[in-house]
Design an enzyme around this catalytic site. Structure first.
Site, PDB file in Angstrom:
ATOM      1  N   LEU A 134      -2.213   0.542  -6.261  1.00 20.98           N
ATOM      2  CA  LEU A 134      -3.298   0.903  -5.333  1.00 20.98           C
ATOM      3  C   LEU A 134      -4.477   1.489  -6.103  1.00 20.98           C
ATOM      4  CD1 LEU A 134      -4.495   1.336  -2.498  1.00 20.98           C
ATOM      5  CD2 LEU A 134      -3.226   3.490  -2.366  1.00 20.98           C
ATOM      6  N   ILE A 174       1.448  15.277 -12.791  1.00 19.23           N
ATOM      7  CA  ILE A 174       1.100  16.051 -11.581  1.00 19.23           C
ATOM      8  C   ILE A 174       2.162  17.114 -11.249  1.00 19.23           C
ATOM      9  CG2 ILE A 174      -0.385  14.267 -10.584  1.00 19.23           C
ATOM     10  CD1 ILE A 174       1.957  13.659  -8.589  1.00 19.23           C
ATOM     11  N   ALA A 177       2.650   8.552  -7.620  1.00 19.16           N
ATOM     12  CA  ALA A 177       3.975   8.776  -7.032  1.00 19.16           C
ATOM     13  C   ALA A 177       5.032   8.087  -7.872  1.00 19.16           C
ATOM     14  CB  ALA A 177       4.011   8.215  -5.603  1.00 19.16           C
ATOM     15  N   TYR A 178       6.267   8.528  -7.667  1.00 19.62           N
ATOM     16  CA  TYR A 178       7.428   7.829  -8.221  1.00 19.62           C
ATOM     17  C   TYR A 178       7.857   6.861  -7.112  1.00 19.62           C
ATOM     18  CZ  TYR A 178      12.258   7.296  -9.999  1.00 19.62           C
ATOM     19  OH  TYR A 178      13.455   6.802 -10.448  1.00 19.62           O
ATOM     20  N   THR A 179       7.510   5.561  -7.274  1.00 20.43           N
ATOM     21  CA  THR A 179       7.591   4.626  -6.152  1.00 20.43           C
ATOM     22  C   THR A 179       8.811   3.696  -6.178  1.00 20.43           C
ATOM     23  OG1 THR A 179       6.120   3.147  -7.386  1.00 20.43           O
ATOM     24  CG2 THR A 179       5.094   4.572  -5.733  1.00 20.43           C
ATOM     25  N   ASP A 198       5.254   4.658   5.223  1.00 23.59           N
ATOM     26  CA  ASP A 198       5.990   4.376   6.477  1.00 23.59           C
ATOM     27  C   ASP A 198       7.451   4.830   6.372  1.00 23.59           C
ATOM     28  OD1 ASP A 198       6.175   2.400   4.429  1.00 23.59           O
ATOM     29  OD2 ASP A 198       7.116   1.010   5.825  1.00 23.59           O
ATOM     30  N   TYR A 215      13.393   8.817  -1.356  1.00 25.83           N
ATOM     31  CA  TYR A 215      11.956   8.525  -1.460  1.00 25.83           C
ATOM     32  C   TYR A 215      11.253   8.964  -0.170  1.00 25.83           C
ATOM     33  CZ  TYR A 215       7.654   5.716  -1.452  1.00 25.83           C
ATOM     34  OH  TYR A 215       6.347   5.304  -1.369  1.00 25.83           O
ATOM     35  N   LYS A 266       8.419  11.911   0.345  1.00 28.52           N
ATOM     36  CA  LYS A 266       7.088  11.650   0.914  1.00 28.52           C
ATOM     37  C   LYS A 266       6.872  12.523   2.159  1.00 28.52           C
ATOM     38  CE  LYS A 266       4.605   8.820  -0.567  1.00 28.52           C
ATOM     39  NZ  LYS A 266       3.604   8.934  -1.682  1.00 28.52           N
ATOM     40  N   TRP A 283       4.360  -1.498   2.824  1.00 26.63           N
ATOM     41  CA  TRP A 283       4.679  -2.807   2.232  1.00 26.63           C
ATOM     42  C   TRP A 283       3.511  -3.302   1.366  1.00 26.63           C
ATOM     43  CZ3 TRP A 283       7.685  -6.563   5.957  1.00 26.63           C
ATOM     44  CH2 TRP A 283       8.776  -5.889   6.516  1.00 26.63           C
TER      45      TRP A 283
HETATM   46  N1  NAP Z   1       4.144   0.214  -3.032  1.00 20.84           N
HETATM   47  C1  NAP Z   1       4.370   0.276  -1.726  1.00 20.84           C
HETATM   48  O1  NAP Z   1       4.899  -0.655  -1.104  1.00 20.84           O
HETATM   49  C2  NAP Z   1       3.978   1.519  -0.951  1.00 20.84           C
HETATM   50  C3  NAP Z   1       4.196   1.545   0.435  1.00 20.84           C
HETATM   51  C4  NAP Z   1       3.804   2.681   1.150  1.00 20.84           C
HETATM   52  C5  NAP Z   1       3.226   3.742   0.494  1.00 20.84           C
HETATM   53  N2  NAP Z   1       3.034   3.703  -0.860  1.00 20.84           N
HETATM   54  C6  NAP Z   1       2.411   4.845  -1.516  1.00 20.84           C
HETATM   55  O2  NAP Z   1       1.147   4.427  -1.998  1.00 20.84           O
HETATM   56  C7  NAP Z   1       0.808   5.158  -3.191  1.00 20.84           C
HETATM   57  C8  NAP Z   1       0.428   4.179  -4.286  1.00 20.84           C
HETATM   58  O3  NAP Z   1       1.531   3.316  -4.507  1.00 20.84           O
HETATM   59  P1  NAP Z   1       1.514   2.204  -5.643  1.00 20.84           P
HETATM   60  O4  NAP Z   1       2.339   1.087  -5.158  1.00 20.84           O
HETATM   61  O5  NAP Z   1       0.133   1.995  -6.131  1.00 20.84           O
HETATM   62  O6  NAP Z   1       2.355   2.965  -6.774  1.00 20.84           O
HETATM   63  P2  NAP Z   1       2.422   2.715  -8.347  1.00 20.84           P
HETATM   64  O7  NAP Z   1       1.887   1.368  -8.694  1.00 20.84           O
HETATM   65  O8  NAP Z   1       3.809   3.068  -8.748  1.00 20.84           O
HETATM   66  O9  NAP Z   1       1.380   3.779  -8.886  1.00 20.84           O
HETATM   67  C9  NAP Z   1       1.661   5.148  -8.969  1.00 20.84           C
HETATM   68  C10 NAP Z   1       1.066   5.682 -10.247  1.00 20.84           C
HETATM   69  O10 NAP Z   1       1.435   7.076 -10.360  1.00 20.84           O
HETATM   70  C11 NAP Z   1       1.853   7.293 -11.705  1.00 20.84           C
HETATM   71  N3  NAP Z   1       2.758   8.449 -11.790  1.00 20.84           N
HETATM   72  C12 NAP Z   1       4.100   8.473 -11.595  1.00 20.84           C
HETATM   73  N4  NAP Z   1       4.581   9.700 -11.818  1.00 20.84           N
HETATM   74  C13 NAP Z   1       3.531  10.482 -12.165  1.00 20.84           C
HETATM   75  C14 NAP Z   1       3.398  11.841 -12.528  1.00 20.84           C
HETATM   76  N5  NAP Z   1       4.460  12.644 -12.569  1.00 20.84           N
HETATM   77  N6  NAP Z   1       2.172  12.318 -12.843  1.00 20.84           N
HETATM   78  C15 NAP Z   1       1.089  11.499 -12.825  1.00 20.84           C
HETATM   79  N7  NAP Z   1       1.145  10.190 -12.474  1.00 20.84           N
HETATM   80  C16 NAP Z   1       2.356   9.688 -12.149  1.00 20.84           C
HETATM   81  C17 NAP Z   1       2.553   6.010 -12.086  1.00 20.84           C
HETATM   82  O11 NAP Z   1       2.727   5.909 -13.485  1.00 20.84           O
HETATM   83  P3  NAP Z   1       3.996   5.047 -14.025  1.00 20.84           P
HETATM   84  O12 NAP Z   1       3.819   3.665 -13.477  1.00 20.84           O
HETATM   85  O13 NAP Z   1       3.871   5.153 -15.489  1.00 20.84           O
HETATM   86  O14 NAP Z   1       5.216   5.709 -13.443  1.00 20.84           O
HETATM   87  C18 NAP Z   1       1.604   4.978 -11.509  1.00 20.84           C
HETATM   88  O15 NAP Z   1       0.549   4.659 -12.393  1.00 20.84           O
HETATM   89  C19 NAP Z   1       2.008   6.043  -3.491  1.00 20.84           C
HETATM   90  O16 NAP Z   1       1.801   7.312  -2.937  1.00 20.84           O
HETATM   91  C20 NAP Z   1       3.140   5.355  -2.729  1.00 20.84           C
HETATM   92  O17 NAP Z   1       4.161   6.272  -2.396  1.00 20.84           O
HETATM   93  C21 NAP Z   1       3.395   2.614  -1.594  1.00 20.84           C
END
Ligand code: NAP
Length: 289
Positions: free
Chosen positions: A15, A39, A62-64, A104, A127, A131, A152
């Site tokens: 994102l 963080i 986040a840890y996703t 969600d 997870y 959240k 999603w």
């Molecule tokens: N993906 C989905 O389907 C989904 C759905 C609903 C909500 N969300 C939410 O949307 C947001 C963005 O998701 P995304 O899919 O873009 O996630 P992402 O690609 O995993 O990106 C999260 C970023 O945060 C970094 N990160 C992890 N641990 C960290 C820490 N301790 N300190 C600083 N940075 C850290 C990650 O680095 P590393 O990659 O090196 O760990 C990564 O660059 C999150 O809040 C997620 O919970 C995601």
């Protein structure tokens, strides 16, 4: 006119990548991710925000890994919940507006209708619990906040379901996909455009934002293959019980986005249209051949 400064935590994530693309023209962006600092470390977060003094802070870090969170519960809570709390606390100290990205998966999926913002939360997985606690900490620590619950997600800069299905279709004649979980596949680029609108409208509180329309993961997989013109691979519907993943997921993940529509009138594309745009774009850019 001086451009507003936005700090994005998680700027290198899926994102974060599209947020940068959508916001960079109109805002002064300061980007940070795990390479610069964690963080979980309040002093890093506080120093970073004090140095940059943004008007707006976006927490997309986040840890996703939803199944990984079941194994690494401590890390999940520390990053997703207390990390978000650190950002909320430090944002409040410098009077910044915090936009926090939730999920969600804070819901248990037992409701028959799509979930509204004020429906009770009851996460099924670690997870989801992390959240949910993040939302609580953001509400407690920050008095100027927007919590967005998307779902999603897929985008060009991360592991996601679309790439998984396209990769599997190169190796397998059949792909088994769960047909009893329902939601809205949402392209991170479209979500980023919506977040820009949310910033312009100065939204406060909690909002559900997702692509319009609903489907199952099975429907989603079939649409990916259809749009890509892949006919040699068949998608086989299975149940969540058949898949036996470490983390339970809600069966009904449908989000009611009518509050978002009411406050912004910003039309979210149908999940099929956004998916078509995405697949066209990854092919044109050679990201996926
Ligand atoms: N993906 C989905 O389907 C989904 C759905 C609903 C909500 N969300 C939410 O949307 C947001 C963005 O998701 P995304 O899919 O873009 O996630 P992402 O690609 O995993 O990106 C999260 C970023 O945060 C970094 N990160 C992890 N641990 C960290 C820490 N301790 N300190 C600083 N940075 C850290 C990650 O680095 P590393 O990659 O090196 O760990 C990564 O660059 C999150 O809040 C997620 O919970 C995601």
């Amino acid at each position: 006119m001086k451009r507003k400064r936005i700090v994005i935590f998680g700027a290198n994530g899926m994102l974060g990548h599209d947020l940068r693309k959508v916001l960079e023209k109109d805002y002064d962006l300061v980007l940070t991710d795990i390479q610069d600092g964690d963080i979980r470390d309040f002093s890093f977060v506080e120093k970073f925000l004090n140095k940059n003094l943004p008007s707006i802070v976006i927490n997309s870090a986040a840890y996703t890994d939803v199944d990984g969170c079941e194994k690494n519960q401590k890390i999940a809570m520390e990053v997703n919940a207390y990390g978000a709390g650190n950002i909320a606390k430090a944002s409040k100290k410098i009077s910044s507006w915090l936009i926090h990205i939730s999920s969600d998966y804070v819901f248990d999926g037992k409701k028959n209708l799509p979930y509204k913002e004020d429906d009770p939360i009851n996460p099924l997985s670690i997870y989801g619990k992390s959240k949910a606690l993040a939302e609580e900490l953001v509400r407690k620590e920050a008095n100027n906040y927007l919590i967005i619950r998307p779902q999603w997600l897929y985008g060009k800069a991360g592991k996601n379901f679309v790439f998984t299905i396209l990769n599997l279709s190169k190796k397998q004649k059949e792909i088994k996909v769960v047909a009893d979980q329902f939601g809205s596949p949402t392209y991170t680029y479209e979500l980023s455009k919506a977040i820009k609108v949310a910033i312009e409208k100065k939204l406060q509180g909690i909002f559900h934002i997702a692509a319009s329309g609903y489907c199952s993961w099975y429907d989603f997989a079939k649409e990916i293959l259809k749009i890509s013109g892949i006919t040699e691979t068949e998608v086989i519907p299975i149940s969540s019980d058949d898949l036996k993943r470490p983390a339970s997921r809600p069966n009904n993940s449908k989000l009611d986005c009518s509050k978002w529509q009411k406050f912004t009138s910003f039309p979210m594309k149908s999940w099929q249209k956004a998916l078509k745009d995405f697949i066209l774009s990854i092919k044109q850019e050679g990201i996926f051949k």
